[in-house]
Design a protein around this motif. Structure first.
Motif, PDB file in Angstrom:
ATOM      1  N   GLY A 287       0.823  -1.211   0.000  1.00 25.52           N
ATOM      2  CA  GLY A 287       0.000   0.000   0.000  1.00 25.52           C
ATOM      3  C   GLY A 287       0.858   1.261   0.000  1.00 25.52           C
ATOM      4  N   PHE A 288       1.980   1.221   0.698  1.00 28.10           N
ATOM      5  CA  PHE A 288       2.913   2.356   0.698  1.00 28.10           C
ATOM      6  C   PHE A 288       3.798   2.332  -0.551  1.00 28.10           C
TER       7      PHE A 288
ATOM      8  N   LYS B 132       5.450  -5.231  -7.831  1.00 29.44           N
ATOM      9  CA  LYS B 132       5.780  -5.431  -9.235  1.00 29.44           C
ATOM     10  C   LYS B 132       7.177  -6.051  -9.401  1.00 29.44           C
ATOM     11  N   PHE B 133       8.077  -5.621  -8.531  1.00 30.56           N
ATOM     12  CA  PHE B 133       9.471  -6.062  -8.674  1.00 30.56           C
ATOM     13  C   PHE B 133       9.833  -7.154  -7.666  1.00 30.56           C
TER      14      PHE B 133
ATOM     15  N   GLN C 291      12.549  -9.491  -8.588  1.00 29.43           N
ATOM     16  CA  GLN C 291      13.709  -8.899  -9.256  1.00 29.43           C
ATOM     17  C   GLN C 291      14.872  -8.806  -8.269  1.00 29.43           C
TER      18      GLN C 291
ATOM     19  N   GLN D 108      13.439   2.944  -5.821  1.00 26.57           N
ATOM     20  CA  GLN D 108      12.904   1.613  -5.517  1.00 26.57           C
ATOM     21  C   GLN D 108      13.761   0.913  -4.460  1.00 26.57           C
TER      22      GLN D 108
ATOM     23  N   GLY E  10       6.052  11.243  -2.811  1.00 26.32           N
ATOM     24  CA  GLY E  10       5.426   9.970  -2.472  1.00 26.32           C
ATOM     25  C   GLY E  10       5.917   9.449  -1.135  1.00 26.32           C
TER      26      GLY E  10
ATOM     27  N   GLU F 292       1.617   8.227   6.698  1.00 25.50           N
ATOM     28  CA  GLU F 292       0.766   7.113   7.125  1.00 25.50           C
ATOM     29  C   GLU F 292       1.508   6.173   8.077  1.00 25.50           C
TER      30      GLU F 292
ATOM     31  N   MET G 197      -4.923   4.962   0.391  1.00 24.77           N
ATOM     32  CA  MET G 197      -3.510   5.071   0.775  1.00 24.77           C
ATOM     33  C   MET G 197      -2.667   5.509  -0.430  1.00 24.77           C
ATOM     34  N   THR G 198      -1.841   6.506  -0.221  1.00 29.30           N
ATOM     35  CA  THR G 198      -0.994   6.979  -1.323  1.00 29.30           C
ATOM     36  C   THR G 198       0.229   6.088  -1.460  1.00 29.30           C
ATOM     37  N   THR G 199       0.511   5.721  -2.662  1.00 30.75           N
ATOM     38  CA  THR G 199       1.711   4.898  -2.841  1.00 30.75           C
ATOM     39  C   THR G 199       2.747   5.662  -3.641  1.00 30.75           C
ATOM     40  N   ILE G 200       3.986   5.323  -3.388  1.00 29.60           N
ATOM     41  CA  ILE G 200       5.061   6.021  -4.084  1.00 29.60           C
ATOM     42  C   ILE G 200       5.054   5.668  -5.565  1.00 29.60           C
ATOM     43  N   SER G 201       4.632   4.465  -5.876  1.00 30.02           N
ATOM     44  CA  SER G 201       4.651   4.096  -7.290  1.00 30.02           C
ATOM     45  C   SER G 201       3.682   4.970  -8.073  1.00 30.02           C
TER      46      SER G 201
ATOM     47  N   ALA H 103       2.999   8.050  -7.252  1.00 33.05           N
ATOM     48  CA  ALA H 103       3.563   9.387  -7.317  1.00 33.05           C
ATOM     49  C   ALA H 103       4.767   9.455  -8.252  1.00 33.05           C
ATOM     50  N   ALA H 104       5.297   8.322  -8.606  1.00 31.81           N
ATOM     51  CA  ALA H 104       6.510   8.332  -9.426  1.00 31.81           C
ATOM     52  C   ALA H 104       6.378   7.362 -10.587  1.00 31.81           C
TER      53      ALA H 104
ATOM     54  N   GLN I 167       7.640   7.347 -13.396  1.00 31.22           N
ATOM     55  CA  GLN I 167       8.860   7.049 -14.141  1.00 31.22           C
ATOM     56  C   GLN I 167       9.592   5.842 -13.572  1.00 31.22           C
ATOM     57  N   ASP I 168       9.188   5.399 -12.362  1.00 30.03           N
ATOM     58  CA  ASP I 168       9.827   4.245 -11.726  1.00 30.03           C
ATOM     59  C   ASP I 168       9.155   2.930 -12.102  1.00 30.03           C
ATOM     60  N   SER I 169       8.125   2.995 -12.944  1.00 33.76           N
ATOM     61  CA  SER I 169       7.265   1.833 -13.074  1.00 33.76           C
ATOM     62  C   SER I 169       7.784   0.788 -14.071  1.00 33.76           C
ATOM     63  N   ALA I 170       8.754   1.140 -14.900  1.00 27.68           N
ATOM     64  CA  ALA I 170       9.248   0.162 -15.871  1.00 27.68           C
ATOM     65  C   ALA I 170       9.954  -0.983 -15.150  1.00 27.68           C
ATOM     66  N   ILE I 171       9.600  -2.215 -15.511  1.00 33.89           N
ATOM     67  CA  ILE I 171      10.224  -3.372 -14.853  1.00 33.89           C
ATOM     68  C   ILE I 171      11.632  -3.566 -15.416  1.00 33.89           C
ATOM     69  N   PRO I 172      12.625  -3.487 -14.550  1.00 32.74           N
ATOM     70  CA  PRO I 172      13.980  -3.683 -15.066  1.00 32.74           C
ATOM     71  C   PRO I 172      14.188  -5.134 -15.455  1.00 32.74           C
TER      72      PRO I 172
END
Lengths: 244, 340
Positions: A124-125, A131-132, A135, A144, A177, A184, B1-5, B7-8, B10-15
């Motif tokens: 949630g945070f 997703k990773f 990885q 990240q 973010g 929270e 709930m706010t998530t950093i993903s 808010a960002a 540009q970080d979402s591409a899976i390396p």
């Protein structure tokens, strides 16, 4: 102020021949975020490392929940309920995100036994972690990696989080973010946060201590420091305008 | 709930996970390149199997050392002592049970060698524990002192072997059913070399599974990268140190038994003689990397075998030439281990 969760009294720390901390007195109340501010070389990181037992105090006492942990070993201090996120993040880059969190979950014997609800709370945070998940952590971006480092500290309930400069080197969008996530987190966790990003801590801090020359030179409410530009200039040598 | 993903973005591409395949290809590419140079296919098969067998035995001796260096930052120049002690300990089983060694029964031969290996690993593991406590512990972080004291430890161990077993060479007979060769076409594949390949592969797969599938293994890998952080997570890295040192010493003991049976003659210097080769292997592989150590051992042994056949004088320096070539390409070895 409520009963302190962590208390440092007259703590001196030497690293080799160098005398870094010169009698640090610090109180961290239970709940919320206590911010430790100061210029480069003021002794903030050394204070956190001394609390964690990575460097031992040569004088003074460190008490955690009433227990003297001054000379305790780092694993004992961690098992007492402190979690540490170093400035370098300390992630294990050869291991996956999942394995990084699995190692931090001390009570879990098998990787599949991690608390799903807790993980969902963390996702949630830090949504990117889901997703990773498989990885290698070394392949992630700086932001990240910071998420992995903080998630590792909260993967199991801990009594106090020591977090060293979480915004260092991060893009402004990620910092925003991070502010939301910390806002929270502080509802349930007690955090001692070392930062140099003043606007970041203004948005989050409940109480503040300012270090200079290896000592605490000011402590009080964060809001009071945020409102007093003369005091900021005197303690930190900064103009808040430059950070906004 | 706010998530950093959120808010960002540009970080979402899976390396993409980059698997460094090049070092893995070195062994088959080297073997295939040597085929036309060797000329005869059966000779090439024999040389290759002999190289792989030697490589597996060197890997058994080197794998523990690379972990010890990676995790503990200890330069153990006395590692060869455990090879010698392992080989000599095996004689405590193999010589009194000579009838089992000479029996024309696979099961009796396997049993006696298995017992010798177990005893050797037990003794070298316990000795490793004592070595870590008495010799290594006072010199953590002091590389020069580590080199001096561990070399001293090896000299003492060799002299103790002379005291216990005598200064004479001890012949170590290969069990009856391990002798001879399988003839496939025109190629002769020595049985013992195939056994060595099997044992080496078993050790490698076991180490791979332990390091990748168990919490202790993950802690060892994490400790190689950042021991301080492992402690900050609440684990006692000193216990890991002791465990890894014991396991590394026991593996050296296993390697010593296999190497001793291969040479069929034991001297107290058997471990010291192979120490340089073991260090070359772990440097080529990347200090602390078990996978790199495995590939390094295969490369060193294959190059030595091919060079010995094609240009015997070059074989004298083939290990060094290989190490220089690899380090010019990858200065930290084939698989450098990330360090904080």
């Amino acid at each position: 102020m409520s009963e302190p969760l962590l208390q440092l009294e007259g703590v001196h720390t030497h690293i080799g021949q160098y005398h870094i901390l010169h009698g640090v007195d610090l109180l961290v109340p239970k709940g919320g975020i206590t911010v430790l501010l100061g210029r480069n070389g003021a002794g903030k990181t050394t204070t956190l490392r001394t609390i964690m037992g990575l460097w031992h105090a040569s004088r003074g006492t460190v008490r955690f929940a009433g227990e003297d942990i001054t000379q305790s070993s780092t694993p004992d201090i961690a098992c007492a309920g402190l979690a540490y996120v170093p400035e370098s993040m300390g992630i294990f880059s050869d291991l996956t995100v999942r394995e990084n969190l699995y190692l931090a979950a001390r009570s879990v014997k098998k990787v599949g036994e991690m608390d799903e609800a807790r993980l969902e709370w963390i996702f949630g945070f830090f949504g990117a972690l889901k997703k990773f998940w498989n990885q290698p952590a070394g392949t992630l971006s700086g932001g990240q990696k910071q998420m992995v480092a903080i998630a590792r500290a909260i993967v199991e309930p801990r009594r106090l989080l020591l977090i060293d400069e979480p915004t260092k080197g991060l893009a402004p969008a990620i910092i925003q973010g991070m502010i939301a996530a910390f806002r929270e987190l502080k509802q349930t966790e007690t955090i001692l946060l070392v930062e140099q990003n003043f606007s970041f801590v203004c948005a989050l801090g409940d109480s503040v201590a300012v270090m200079d020359g290896g000592r605490i030179v000011h402590s009080g409410a964060m809001a009071a420091l945020a409102d007093d530009r003369d005091l900021q200039h005197k303690l930190l040598g900064l103009s808040l305008d430059a950070h906004q | 709930m706010t998530t950093i993903s959120q808010a960002a973005p540009q970080d979402s591409a899976i390396p993409k996970v980059r698997v460094d395949m090049l070092p893995l290809l070195l062994v088959p590419v080297l073997a295939l390149l040597m085929l036309p140079l060797v000329g005869s296919f059966p000779t090439w098969v024999t040389l290759t199997v002999a190289g792989l067998a030697m490589g597996m035995m060197v890997f058994m001796m080197a794998s523990g050392l690379t972990l010890i260096f990676g995790l503990m930052d200890v330069l153990n120049f006395g590692h060869g002592a455990f090879v010698s002690v392992g080989a000599f300990t095996a004689t405590l089983v193999l010589l009194p049970m000579k009838s089992w060694v000479e029996a024309d029964s696979v099961w009796m031969n396997l049993s006696v060698v298995g017992l010798a290996i177990l005893l050797a690993m037990l003794v070298t593991g316990i000795l490793g524990w004592a070595f870590e406590r008495i010799i290594i512990r006072p010199v953590y972080g002091l590389h020069l002192k580590q080199i001096l004291i561990t070399m001293g430890g090896m000299i003492v161990a060799e002299q103790l072997i002379h005291v216990i077993w005598g200064a004479e060479q001890i012949p170590l007979q290969l069990p009856t059913t391990f002798r001879g060769a399988f003839i496939i076409g025109d190629a002769a594949l020595e049985k013992y070399r195939l056994i060595a390949v099997g044992v080496g592969l078993t050790v490698f797969v076991t180490m791979f599974l332990v390091l990748n599938r168990t919490k202790v293994g993950l802690l060892i890998r994490a400790g190689v990268e950042n021991g301080e952080m492992v402690e900050a997570l609440g684990y006692r890295i000193r216990r890991l140190f002791v465990g890894v040192f014991m396991a590394g010493s026991a593996l050296a003991g296993l390697g010593g038994v296999m190497w001793g049976l291969y040479k069929e003659t034991l001297t107290a210097a058997i471990g010291g003689e192979i120490t340089v080769l073991v260090f070359i292997v772990i440097i080529i592989g990347g200090l602390g990397s078990v996978g790199g150590c495995f590939i390094g051992a295969m490369l060193v042994a294959l190059v030595a075998n091919y060079a010995g056949f094609l240009a015997p004088k070059v074989a004298l320096v083939s290990d060094i030439l290989l190490m220089v070539t690899v380090l010019l390409w990858r200065p930290q070895g084939l698989y450098p281990v990330a360090k904080r």
